[in-house]
Design a protein around this motif. Structure first.
Motif, mmCIF file in Angstrom:
data_model
loop_
_atom_site.group_PDB
_atom_site.id
_atom_site.type_symbol
_atom_site.label_atom_id
_atom_site.label_comp_id
_atom_site.label_asym_id
_atom_site.label_seq_id
_atom_site.Cartn_x
_atom_site.Cartn_y
_atom_site.Cartn_z
ATOM 1 N N ILE A 260 56.439 68.153 4.109
ATOM 2 C CA ILE A 260 56.667 68.893 5.352
ATOM 3 C C ILE A 260 55.476 69.765 5.726
ATOM 4 N N GLY A 261 54.478 69.875 4.809
ATOM 5 C CA GLY A 261 53.244 70.555 5.151
ATOM 6 C C GLY A 261 53.051 71.937 4.565
ATOM 7 N N VAL A 262 53.897 72.343 3.603
ATOM 8 C CA VAL A 262 53.726 73.652 2.966
ATOM 9 C C VAL A 262 52.565 73.575 1.982
ATOM 10 N N ASP A 263 51.639 74.512 2.071
ATOM 11 C CA ASP A 263 50.482 74.539 1.176
ATOM 12 C C ASP A 263 50.905 74.981 -0.219
ATOM 13 N N LEU A 264 50.306 74.330 -1.238
ATOM 14 C CA LEU A 264 50.535 74.690 -2.632
ATOM 15 C C LEU A 264 49.210 75.059 -3.272
ATOM 16 N N SER A 265 49.253 75.968 -4.241
ATOM 17 C CA SER A 265 48.019 76.319 -4.945
ATOM 18 C C SER A 265 47.528 75.103 -5.721
ATOM 19 N N PRO A 266 46.211 74.976 -5.905
ATOM 20 C CA PRO A 266 45.668 73.771 -6.538
ATOM 21 C C PRO A 266 45.834 73.735 -8.047
ATOM 22 N N ASP A 267 46.259 74.834 -8.658
ATOM 23 C CA ASP A 267 46.371 74.870 -10.116
ATOM 24 C C ASP A 267 47.720 74.305 -10.569
ATOM 25 N N PHE A 268 47.942 74.346 -11.869
ATOM 26 C CA PHE A 268 49.161 73.796 -12.457
ATOM 27 C C PHE A 268 50.416 74.492 -11.935
ATOM 28 N N LYS A 269 50.309 75.773 -11.608
ATOM 29 C CA LYS A 269 51.480 76.536 -11.183
ATOM 30 C C LYS A 269 52.032 76.054 -9.844
ATOM 31 N N ARG A 270 51.165 75.534 -8.986
ATOM 32 C CA ARG A 270 51.567 75.005 -7.680
ATOM 33 C C ARG A 270 52.430 76.006 -6.891
ATOM 34 N N TYR A 271 51.943 77.230 -6.812
ATOM 35 C CA TYR A 271 52.651 78.244 -6.031
ATOM 36 C C TYR A 271 52.639 77.846 -4.561
ATOM 37 N N PRO A 272 53.790 77.818 -3.900
ATOM 38 C CA PRO A 272 53.788 77.571 -2.453
ATOM 39 C C PRO A 272 53.267 78.797 -1.716
ATOM 40 N N PHE A 273 52.566 78.558 -0.618
ATOM 41 C CA PHE A 273 52.032 79.674 0.163
ATOM 42 C C PHE A 273 53.144 80.313 0.981
ATOM 43 N N TYR A 274 53.241 81.643 0.913
ATOM 44 C CA TYR A 274 54.141 82.385 1.790
ATOM 45 C C TYR A 274 53.692 83.834 1.844
ATOM 46 N N ASN A 275 54.050 84.506 2.927
ATOM 47 C CA ASN A 275 53.772 85.923 3.098
ATOM 48 C C ASN A 275 54.864 86.701 2.375
ATOM 49 N N SER A 276 54.500 87.548 1.433
ATOM 50 C CA SER A 276 55.490 88.226 0.595
ATOM 51 C C SER A 276 56.340 89.227 1.374
ATOM 52 N N GLU A 277 55.897 89.632 2.553
ATOM 53 C CA GLU A 277 56.684 90.565 3.360
ATOM 54 C C GLU A 277 57.665 89.843 4.279
ATOM 55 N N THR A 278 57.229 88.717 4.830
ATOM 56 C CA THR A 278 58.080 87.995 5.779
ATOM 57 C C THR A 278 58.715 86.747 5.175
ATOM 58 N N MET A 279 58.170 86.258 4.066
ATOM 59 C CA MET A 279 58.580 85.022 3.391
ATOM 60 C C MET A 279 58.250 83.767 4.211
ATOM 61 N N GLU A 280 57.390 83.923 5.234
ATOM 62 C CA GLU A 280 56.974 82.791 6.060
ATOM 63 C C GLU A 280 55.880 82.002 5.355
ATOM 64 N N THR A 281 55.950 80.691 5.433
ATOM 65 C CA THR A 281 54.937 79.825 4.842
ATOM 66 C C THR A 281 53.740 79.707 5.785
ATOM 67 N N ASN A 282 52.824 78.822 5.452
ATOM 68 C CA ASN A 282 51.703 78.539 6.348
ATOM 69 C C ASN A 282 52.168 77.852 7.627
ATOM 70 N N LEU A 283 53.397 77.387 7.661
ATOM 71 C CA LEU A 283 53.982 76.771 8.847
ATOM 72 C C LEU A 283 54.787 77.825 9.602
ATOM 73 N N LYS A 284 54.443 78.057 10.850
ATOM 74 C CA LYS A 284 55.125 79.084 11.627
ATOM 75 C C LYS A 284 56.627 78.807 11.698
ATOM 76 N N ASN A 285 57.406 79.845 11.379
ATOM 77 C CA ASN A 285 58.866 79.818 11.455
ATOM 78 C C ASN A 285 59.535 78.952 10.393
ATOM 79 N N ILE A 286 58.783 78.580 9.360
ATOM 80 C CA ILE A 286 59.395 77.975 8.181
ATOM 81 C C ILE A 286 59.234 78.954 7.026
#
Length: 325
Positions: A260-286
């Motif tokens: 669906i296009g959510v960015d993940l960190s390139p390391d083994f942990k594969r953390y999904p990208f999100y803003n810790s204050e809003t919980m929004e991903t790199n995709l607006k409104n997801i």
């Protein structure tokens, strides 16, 4: 597809339910989509599982969680979350799996195995209990290898090899041993890992007295129909074996997030990208909510500390709506 909703929530676990309650309280239209039963991950927990936390820390929606135990068990949790869903009249479609989420201008189209929905916002609140971390050893595909555990009775008078050193491994080892299994543990580290404080001494004592055999700094190297190979600091061993319980943890559905296009960190942990204050991903409104936020670091987020994600997300959505007025 009959209407455009304010929010689609993917996942009807405790955090997905909390998001639905928060949306409902804010007057937003929403639908929760769940591929399995209500709180599907909790349903698949072992029959006798006891939570580490007290009941009040598992509560959502301001509804009290009554429990006759100091720490609630699986059956009490299932009862509680059913009552929450009914008391709040939550809008939930069960056994409906989301297969894709695509952008359609300012909207998102959510495709499932039963239909298509439209919404302005999407909250992904799925867990990590569906995809086990594999051992990647020969023989792992055999039916005797189990990545999930439910009831100890099944293993009566069986030779059970438990792989792992944390809570699940400890519970499997102790419960199956008490129901008559011959238990051997293979532990990669030099000591036991994260185990409930009331369980760890019990397991340590069983190992010390020899009731449960444990190999530390060891690993499983091969599995066959009636035996298994182990590599220990003292050398290689082959032991008779009926079942291998691979309690090596689980991981989120990273393929779905990538799709669906959510960015993940390139390391083994594969953390999904999100803003810790809003919980929004790199995709607006997801948005992300709950344990999915931790990537492979599955010991960071729990029901207890991620309930707040629901309010963070709905506060963000409502603030944006207000700004547009």
């Amino acid at each position: 597809m009959t209407e455009t909703l304010d929010i689609i929530i993917v996942g009807a676990g405790p955090i997905g339910l909390a998001c639905g309650i928060a949306a409902q309280n804010a007057g937003l239209s929403y639908l929760i989509l769940e591929k399995g039963c209500l709180v599907n991950s909790l349903y698949n927990y072992p029959l006798n599982m006891t939570f580490f936390s007290t009941a009040d820390r598992l509560e959502i929606g301001g509804l009290p969680f009554p429990s006759i135990h100091p720490k609630p068990n699986r059956s009490e949790a299932l009862e509680y979350y059913r009552r929450v869903a009914d008391a709040k009249h939550l809008n939930i479609n069960l056994f409906e799996e989301v297969s894709g989420i695509t952008s359609a201008g300012e909207l998102y189209r959510v495709q499932t195995n039963k239909g298509t929905y439209q919404a302005y916002h999407v909250i992904i609140a799925v867990g990590f209990y569906d995809i086990p971390n594999l051992l990647n050893v020969p023989g792992e595909e055999l039916p005797k290898v189990r990545h999930y555990y439910f009831d100890p009775h099944y293993y009566y008078r069986q030779k059970v090899l438990v792989v792992g050193a944390n809570n699940s491994s400890a519970d499997v080892a102790l419960e199956t041993w008490r129901k008559g299994a011959e238990v051997t543990m293979v532990i990669r580290e030099a000591d036991l890992g994260r185990i409930k404080y009331w369980t760890k001494p019990d397991l340590q004592n069983r190992i010390a007295e020899g009731s449960i055999k444990a190999y530390f700094n060891a690993k499983l190297t091969a599995i066959r129909e009636t035996e298994a190979d182990i590599l220990t600091p003292e050398g290689a061993l082959t032991i008779d074996n009926d079942y291998v319980m691979a309690m090596t943890g689980y991981q989120p559905n990273f393929n779905f997030l990538r799709k669906i296009g959510v960015d993940l960190s390139p390391d083994f942990k594969r953390y999904p990208f999100y803003n810790s204050e809003t919980m929004e991903t790199n995709l607006k409104n997801i948005f992300l909510a709950g344990v999915i936020c931790g990537g492979m670091d599955t010991h960071v987020w729990f029901i207890e500390n991620s309930r707040v994600h629901a309010d963070q997300i709905i506060t963000t959505i409502m603030a944006r709506r207000t700004a547009l007025v």
